[in-house]
Scaffold this active site. Structure first.
Site, PDB file in Angstrom:
ATOM      1  N   ILE A  20       4.248  -7.055  -1.269  1.00 40.36           N
ATOM      2  CA  ILE A  20       5.672  -7.250  -1.025  1.00 40.36           C
ATOM      3  C   ILE A  20       6.095  -8.675  -1.371  1.00 40.36           C
ATOM      4  O   ILE A  20       7.139  -8.892  -1.991  1.00 40.36           O
ATOM      5  CB  ILE A  20       6.012  -6.915   0.438  1.00 40.36           C
ATOM      6  CG1 ILE A  20       5.862  -5.408   0.687  1.00 40.36           C
ATOM      7  CG2 ILE A  20       7.430  -7.368   0.785  1.00 40.36           C
ATOM      8  CD1 ILE A  20       5.963  -5.011   2.152  1.00 40.36           C
ATOM      9  N   ASN A 104       7.010 -13.687   4.739  1.00 42.28           N
ATOM     10  CA  ASN A 104       6.362 -12.400   4.524  1.00 42.28           C
ATOM     11  C   ASN A 104       4.883 -12.411   4.912  1.00 42.28           C
ATOM     12  O   ASN A 104       4.295 -11.347   5.099  1.00 42.28           O
ATOM     13  CB  ASN A 104       6.506 -12.014   3.048  1.00 42.28           C
ATOM     14  CG  ASN A 104       5.626 -10.860   2.650  1.00 42.28           C
ATOM     15  OD1 ASN A 104       5.874  -9.721   3.016  1.00 42.28           O
ATOM     16  ND2 ASN A 104       4.563 -11.150   1.888  1.00 42.28           N
ATOM     17  N   SER A 157       8.964  -7.956   8.970  1.00 40.37           N
ATOM     18  CA  SER A 157       8.287  -7.437  10.152  1.00 40.37           C
ATOM     19  C   SER A 157       7.591  -6.129   9.783  1.00 40.37           C
ATOM     20  O   SER A 157       6.901  -6.047   8.768  1.00 40.37           O
ATOM     21  CB  SER A 157       9.285  -7.256  11.289  1.00 40.37           C
ATOM     22  OG  SER A 157       8.643  -6.844  12.462  1.00 40.37           O
ATOM     23  N   TYR A 172      -1.270  -5.210  16.404  1.00 33.81           N
ATOM     24  CA  TYR A 172      -0.424  -5.514  15.235  1.00 33.81           C
ATOM     25  C   TYR A 172       1.031  -5.198  15.550  1.00 33.81           C
ATOM     26  O   TYR A 172       1.931  -6.005  15.254  1.00 33.81           O
ATOM     27  CB  TYR A 172      -0.909  -4.697  14.048  1.00 33.81           C
ATOM     28  CG  TYR A 172      -0.049  -4.825  12.805  1.00 33.81           C
ATOM     29  CD1 TYR A 172      -0.152  -5.935  11.974  1.00 33.81           C
ATOM     30  CD2 TYR A 172       0.863  -3.818  12.463  1.00 33.81           C
ATOM     31  CE1 TYR A 172       0.633  -6.052  10.836  1.00 33.81           C
ATOM     32  CE2 TYR A 172       1.649  -3.931  11.323  1.00 33.81           C
ATOM     33  CZ  TYR A 172       1.527  -5.043  10.512  1.00 33.81           C
ATOM     34  OH  TYR A 172       2.317  -5.149   9.391  1.00 33.81           O
ATOM     35  N   LYS A 176       4.438  -7.642  15.542  1.00 27.88           N
ATOM     36  CA  LYS A 176       5.610  -7.388  14.707  1.00 27.88           C
ATOM     37  C   LYS A 176       6.862  -7.169  15.557  1.00 27.88           C
ATOM     38  O   LYS A 176       7.969  -7.544  15.142  1.00 27.88           O
ATOM     39  CB  LYS A 176       5.349  -6.194  13.791  1.00 27.88           C
ATOM     40  CG  LYS A 176       4.346  -6.500  12.685  1.00 27.88           C
ATOM     41  CD  LYS A 176       4.823  -7.652  11.803  1.00 27.88           C
ATOM     42  CE  LYS A 176       3.955  -7.881  10.601  1.00 27.88           C
ATOM     43  NZ  LYS A 176       4.482  -8.942   9.701  1.00 27.88           N
TER      44      LYS A 176
END
Length: 267
Positions: A20, A104, A157, A172, A176
């Protein structure tokens, strides 16, 4: 006609060596931005720079660990010092701003139930996914609020957290969810400074992170057909498009928005 929403602007993208982050960096450069690409390893960053330069853009690779305050500050300095176009008078380059930042960088350590998660994996995710965003935000906001034009920040996120859950991803997801909460709070704190902060929360995307242990890309494709309302995962370019929208003047009235891009996975 090629869009040029970021012409003359300087952008910073962390985690830009692949996936990304690389897609976001390339998209920003394609729309006219000078882009500082950041990550822990130099080789993939150089590959991102080469791709951007091949398409006619400008980029600078800077290695950094976002979980360190000094590195976050150094990234902002690199962006501010990135030379712009020369003045007509020949007086020198236009420098001095960080206009767009995309945080990111993130890591995933999981695959097992929370009770079986090694402590080091918890700390690794917390350091990069939460502390890294916190430190990046501080450094970026401190620069942007000195600028007459302010700036735009987009934090990446995940749909795992506030929007969805998945076995083996509790820690995780917690990090986030914290990114979204941190972003919304910072957005409220600093919109008066001219700094606009928003979030993109991707679901399964065409990166290695979305592959389950032992799963091939074809396996993932078949799983997506059976489990996602859209029937497929997102392309990295689709996530990048959402990020660029939030970073652009097209989203000038969006503050603290968490834009979920997950093929309907959290419905």
């Amino acid at each position: 006609m090629t869009a040029t929403r970021f012409t003359g602007r300087t952008a910073l993208v962390t985690g830009a060596g692949s996936g990304i982050g690389r897609a976001v960096a390339r998209a920003l450069a394609a729309e006219g931005a000078r882009v500082v690409v950041a990550g822990r390893r130099r080789e993939p960053l150089d590959e991102t720079v080469a791709l951007i330069e091949k398409q006619g853009g400008r980029a600078l690779a800077v290695t950094a660990d976002v979980s360190r305050a000094a590195d976050a500050q150094a990234l902002v300095r690199a962006a501010v010092d990135f030379p712009g176009p020369r003045l007509r008078s020949g007086a020198g380059p236009l420098i001095g701003s960080l206009d767009v930042a995309v945080n990111n960088a993130g890591v995933f350590r999981g695959g097992q139930a929370l009770a079986d998660l090694p402590e080091d994996d918890w700390h690794t995710q917390l350091a990069t996914n939460v502390t890294g965003v916190h430190l990046a935000l501080q450094a970026q906001i401190r620069q942007m609020r000195t600028q007459a034009s302010g700036g735009a920040i987009v934090n990446v996120s995940s749909n795992l957290g506030l929007h969805a859950t998945s076995p083996g991803a509790a820690a995780y997801a917690a990090t986030k969810a914290a990114v979204t909460a941190l972003s919304r709070g910072a957005a409220l704190d600093h919109i008066g400074d001219g700094v606009r902060i928003n979030v993109v929360s991707p679901g399964a995307t065409a990166t290695s992170m979305s592959l389950r242990p032992g799963e091939t890309e074809q396996d993932r494709t078949e799983r997506a057909k059976a489990t996602l309302p859209l029937g497929r995962i997102s392309a990295t370019e689709e996530i990048a498009a959402a990020v660029l929208f939030l970073a652009s003047d097209d989203a000038a009235s969006l503050v603290g928005t968490d834009l979920v891009v997950d093929s309907g996975g959290s419905l």
